[in-house]
Design a protein around this motif. Structure first.
Motif, PDB file in Angstrom:
ATOM      1  N   MET A 104       7.966  13.059   2.995  1.00 38.44           N
ATOM      2  CA  MET A 104       7.616  11.761   2.563  1.00 38.44           C
ATOM      3  C   MET A 104       7.140  11.127   3.550  1.00 38.44           C
ATOM      4  O   MET A 104       8.319  10.760   4.039  1.00 38.44           O
ATOM      5  N   PHE A 105       6.423  10.408   2.886  1.00 40.42           N
ATOM      6  CA  PHE A 105       5.704   8.894   3.635  1.00 40.42           C
ATOM      7  C   PHE A 105       5.510   8.291   2.369  1.00 40.42           C
ATOM      8  O   PHE A 105       5.247   8.271   1.196  1.00 40.42           O
ATOM      9  N   ALA A 106       5.848   6.606   3.337  1.00 46.21           N
ATOM     10  CA  ALA A 106       5.650   5.841   1.961  1.00 46.21           C
ATOM     11  C   ALA A 106       3.407   5.336   1.980  1.00 46.21           C
ATOM     12  O   ALA A 106       3.375   6.059   0.283  1.00 46.21           O
ATOM     13  N   SER A 107       2.579   6.146   2.331  1.00 45.61           N
ATOM     14  CA  SER A 107       1.560   6.180   2.925  1.00 45.61           C
ATOM     15  C   SER A 107       0.639   7.706   2.550  1.00 45.61           C
ATOM     16  O   SER A 107       0.854   7.826   3.167  1.00 45.61           O
ATOM     17  N   ALA A 108       0.097   7.619   2.283  1.00 47.10           N
ATOM     18  CA  ALA A 108      -0.926   8.282   2.413  1.00 47.10           C
ATOM     19  C   ALA A 108      -1.668   9.112   3.901  1.00 47.10           C
ATOM     20  O   ALA A 108      -1.730  10.060   3.621  1.00 47.10           O
ATOM     21  N   GLU A 109      -2.145   7.639   4.163  1.00 39.45           N
ATOM     22  CA  GLU A 109      -2.017   7.794   5.243  1.00 39.45           C
ATOM     23  C   GLU A 109      -1.734   8.478   6.393  1.00 39.45           C
ATOM     24  O   GLU A 109      -1.558   9.601   7.516  1.00 39.45           O
ATOM     25  N   GLU A 110      -0.203   7.513   6.183  1.00 41.09           N
ATOM     26  CA  GLU A 110       0.950   8.985   6.982  1.00 41.09           C
ATOM     27  C   GLU A 110       1.228  10.575   7.438  1.00 41.09           C
ATOM     28  O   GLU A 110       1.277  10.657   8.116  1.00 41.09           O
ATOM     29  N   ALA A 111       0.992  10.568   5.410  1.00 43.70           N
ATOM     30  CA  ALA A 111       1.554  11.663   5.537  1.00 43.70           C
ATOM     31  C   ALA A 111       0.079  12.555   5.378  1.00 43.70           C
ATOM     32  O   ALA A 111       0.786  13.622   6.174  1.00 43.70           O
ATOM     33  N   ARG A 112      -0.702  11.664   5.730  1.00 47.20           N
ATOM     34  CA  ARG A 112      -1.897  13.023   6.191  1.00 47.20           C
ATOM     35  C   ARG A 112      -2.047  13.229   7.686  1.00 47.20           C
ATOM     36  O   ARG A 112      -2.078  14.130   8.487  1.00 47.20           O
TER      37      ARG A 112
ATOM     38  N   TYR B 289      10.510   5.252  -5.076  1.00 43.20           N
ATOM     39  CA  TYR B 289      11.292   4.319  -4.174  1.00 43.20           C
ATOM     40  C   TYR B 289      10.993   2.977  -4.728  1.00 43.20           C
ATOM     41  O   TYR B 289      10.047   2.998  -5.015  1.00 43.20           O
ATOM     42  N   GLN B 290      11.577   1.957  -4.400  1.00 52.37           N
ATOM     43  CA  GLN B 290      11.551   0.677  -4.351  1.00 52.37           C
ATOM     44  C   GLN B 290      10.972  -0.160  -3.388  1.00 52.37           C
ATOM     45  O   GLN B 290      11.482   0.157  -1.842  1.00 52.37           O
ATOM     46  N   ASP B 291       9.964  -0.162  -3.277  1.00 44.77           N
ATOM     47  CA  ASP B 291       9.085  -0.605  -2.172  1.00 44.77           C
ATOM     48  C   ASP B 291       9.777  -2.391  -1.799  1.00 44.77           C
ATOM     49  O   ASP B 291       9.987  -2.565  -2.612  1.00 44.77           O
TER      50      ASP B 291
ATOM     51  N   GLY C  85       9.857  -5.042  -3.937  1.00 43.21           N
ATOM     52  CA  GLY C  85      10.338  -4.695  -5.358  1.00 43.21           C
ATOM     53  C   GLY C  85       9.646  -3.515  -6.462  1.00 43.21           C
ATOM     54  O   GLY C  85      10.186  -3.619  -7.237  1.00 43.21           O
ATOM     55  N   SER C  86       8.366  -3.668  -6.269  1.00 46.81           N
ATOM     56  CA  SER C  86       7.718  -2.066  -7.135  1.00 46.81           C
ATOM     57  C   SER C  86       8.217  -0.753  -6.961  1.00 46.81           C
ATOM     58  O   SER C  86       8.462  -0.760  -5.884  1.00 46.81           O
ATOM     59  N   LEU C  87       7.816  -0.432  -8.186  1.00 47.33           N
ATOM     60  CA  LEU C  87       8.922   0.895  -7.887  1.00 47.33           C
ATOM     61  C   LEU C  87       7.182   1.939  -7.937  1.00 47.33           C
ATOM     62  O   LEU C  87       6.142   1.908  -8.368  1.00 47.33           O
ATOM     63  N   LYS C  88       7.648   2.887  -6.105  1.00 42.34           N
ATOM     64  CA  LYS C  88       5.811   4.182  -5.762  1.00 42.34           C
ATOM     65  C   LYS C  88       6.873   5.383  -5.605  1.00 42.34           C
ATOM     66  O   LYS C  88       8.448   5.560  -5.548  1.00 42.34           O
ATOM     67  N   SER C  89       5.457   5.778  -5.909  1.00 46.86           N
ATOM     68  CA  SER C  89       6.121   7.707  -5.695  1.00 46.86           C
ATOM     69  C   SER C  89       5.420   7.687  -4.355  1.00 46.86           C
ATOM     70  O   SER C  89       4.584   7.645  -3.851  1.00 46.86           O
TER      71      SER C  89
ATOM     72  N   ALA D  99       5.668  14.957  -6.212  1.00 49.25           N
ATOM     73  CA  ALA D  99       7.044  13.245  -6.361  1.00 49.25           C
ATOM     74  C   ALA D  99       7.403  13.495  -7.809  1.00 49.25           C
ATOM     75  O   ALA D  99       8.287  12.810  -8.432  1.00 49.25           O
ATOM     76  N   LYS D 100       5.989  12.259  -8.502  1.00 50.48           N
ATOM     77  CA  LYS D 100       5.685  12.126  -9.709  1.00 50.48           C
ATOM     78  C   LYS D 100       6.690  13.838 -10.743  1.00 50.48           C
ATOM     79  O   LYS D 100       7.596  13.003 -11.383  1.00 50.48           O
ATOM     80  N   ALA D 101       6.569  14.228 -10.476  1.00 47.56           N
ATOM     81  CA  ALA D 101       6.848  15.710 -11.110  1.00 47.56           C
ATOM     82  C   ALA D 101       7.918  15.637 -11.587  1.00 47.56           C
ATOM     83  O   ALA D 101       8.816  16.097 -12.110  1.00 47.56           O
TER      84      ALA D 101
END
Length: 475
Positions: A165-173, A245-247, A250-254, A238-240
């Motif tokens: 699990m990563f915060a960004s698509a770039e990192e995950a990829r 997590y809270q970034d 303060g926003s909520l992200k998957s 992650a959504k399912a």
RNA sequence: CGGGAUGUAGCGUAGCUUGGUAUCGCGUCUGCUUUGGGAGCAGAAGGCCGCAGGUUCAAAUCCUGUCAUCCCGACCA
């Protein structure tokens, strides 16, 4: 003298039978009483352990942590991710009874652990500080396969599955591509197998994945064998599973998810890519025994003593070595260790002792060379390395010779007939992919990372083609 | 899961058509002689004929089912 009962089926007579013969005669595995569930015998399991050692160390070097998840998944949980379920439902084994009672929520024996990891992550990932998570587990999984073959397709197989699990698509990829590179290194440096790296077409990608990457190996019968895969899932999983997590703002992200795995299928690759009519040929760096010492005329003065000296010299090099002082004849031992694929065989008898030398036989070429005893320390590691390189080169040459650029359906058919990859330019339409499968049974193995175009027409529909794709019959 | 083939000692097999207590080779064990490409001689052990039913006085053999392996498809790492 040829002993027919010890011999295995020749490759050219019946390749599939040859494969099965090697699996059993080299004592890699045995069948159990349940279809598709095999016994990994010590010699076969030891090869897997060498693969594990290499990968585990590489995984950890990029921050991976090992965990262990449960064997079973409640059906209700498994059903959360629709696309994923549809991919696996036909091949799950389900436990329905606990003790003496029927279970309300049936338990699926894991065919893969995406949902278990996702559920766990939903509990432990709350903040951007909890990312990334790079977990891996070594375990077995169960898929109720219809037809099974040792190592290549089993109802149960051993593997590692990384779930990240990563915060960004770039990192995950990046992670799943880094891992693909590690798999490729494993092939090149350890297994002596040249893999083709590439991306799967939408049709061929993993159930629920956004992008699937794979390493493909080419077998001597012309069929491709997918030997490892990595997947980028985006945020759908992650959504399912409510992984949120809270970034910092303060926003909520998957988070963005990935997974990757190789299995004991790699043993199948090793067996087929390198093996010959005398049996297994093991790549030196995964061989459970790298050097075997055969004393000749053991009763003669000084032979055993000298063999023990040689044993110590090899052992000191940190190599896996065995001395066979059993009372079989030398000829029997030669055949036996050839069947088992041991890279180097040292023969030592009275004639050698006189000359202060040993005879070294290379399994991959059959070549015999004379080496002075005082040179062994230097020569043996060199030989193992060059054997690994020679094996790789040989397999690579086969890969090149069996990768054919095709510009028409006729050429495609001919290339597939010959065996190996038909490399063609593709318009990107699934309809064309389906048509090839229908006509030839070959499937798109991957869009190789090397995308050097050599035409701009799709041979199937005649429309503009921009992608290089490899088609092959596959295991 | 569909089509085809095969299951007899650890491995490879004969016997099955026409039912009557299982053949041979290799391997294994013991002893001696051997040992540079699967050694020789002598002796021995090892099988409810894949499994489960059925027919029969009697089943490796006939019938039904089932399991496993291999091949060809469909599905998948």
């Amino acid at each position: 003298m040829e002993n027919k009962n010890e011999a295995i089926t020749r490759q050219e007579d019946d390749f599939a039978q040859w494969y099965t013969d090697v699996c059993r005669k080299a004592e890699l595995m045995d069948y159990s009483s349940v279809k598709g569930f095999i016994i990994y015998r010590p010699y076969g399991y030891a090869i897997w352990e060498e693969i594990q050692k290499y990968l585990d160390q590489r995984f950890k070097a990029i921050g991976t942590e090992n965990v262990y998840m449960p064997l079973v998944i409640p059906e209700s949980l498994f059903n959360k991710e629709k696309e994923h379920v549809e991919g696996f439902a036909p091949e799950t084994l389900i436990a329905t009874i606990g003790g003496k009672n029927e279970l309300d929520d049936r338990l699926i024996i894991r065919p893969t652990s995406e949902v278990l990891f996702s559920e766990h992550y939903s509990k432990i990932i709350k903040s951007y500080r909890d990312l990334p998570k790079i977990y891996n587990q070594w375990c077995s999984v169960v898929r109720w396969e219809k037809t099974t073959r040792p190592f290549l397709r089993g109802s149960e197989f051993l593997w590692q599955e990384g779930h990240v699990m990563f915060a960004s698509a770039e990192e995950a990829r990046k992670n799943v591509l880094d891992i693909l590179e590690i798999y490729n290194d494993l092939g090149r440096d350890v297994l002596a197998i040249p893999f083709v790296k590439g991306r799967k077409t939408d049709k061929e990608k993993f159930a629920g994945a956004k992008e699937t990457y794979s390493i493909e190996a080419l077998m001597p019968d012309g069929k491709a064998l997918q030997s490892g895969t990595t997947h980028y899932f985006g945020t759908d999983f992650a959504k399912a599973f409510n992984v949120v997590y809270q970034d910092k703002d303060g926003s909520l992200k998957s988070p963005h998810q990935g997974s990757w795995g190789v299995s004991t299928r790699l043993l199948g690759s090793i067996i087929m890519v390198h093996g010959d009519d005398n049996g297994l040929v093991l790549p030196p760096f995964v061989a459970p025994i790298q050097v075997v010492i055969i004393p000749i005329q053991m009763a003669k003065e000084g032979v055993m003593k000298k063999c023990h000296e040689i044993y110590k010299i090899v052992k000191k090099l940190n190599l896996r070595v065995k001395m066979d002082d059993s009372d079989h004849t030398p000829g029997w031992k030669y055949a036996e260790y050839e069947m088992k694929g041991i890279p180097l065989r040292i023969e030592l008898g009275p004639r050698d002792i006189e000359k202060d030398q040993v005879v070294i036989a290379k399994r991959n070429t059959g070549e015999k060379i004379f080496v002075k005893i005082h040179d062994l320390e230097e020569k043996i590691p060199e030989l193992l390395k060059s054997i690994s390189e020679e094996m790789y080169e040989r397999a690579f040459k086969y890969l090149l010779d069996h990768t054919t650029e095709v510009k028409s359906m006729d050429e495609l058919n001919k290339a597939l007939e010959k065996g190996g990859y038909a490399k063609m330019m593709w318009c990107g339409e699934e309809a064309c992919e389906n048509k090839i499968k229908e006509l030839t049974t070959a499937t798109a193995r991957c869009l190789p990372f090397n995308q050097t175009a050599f035409s701009d027409v799709c041979p199937v529909c005649g429309k503009k083609a921009t992608k290089v794709v490899l088609f092959a019959k596959a295991y």
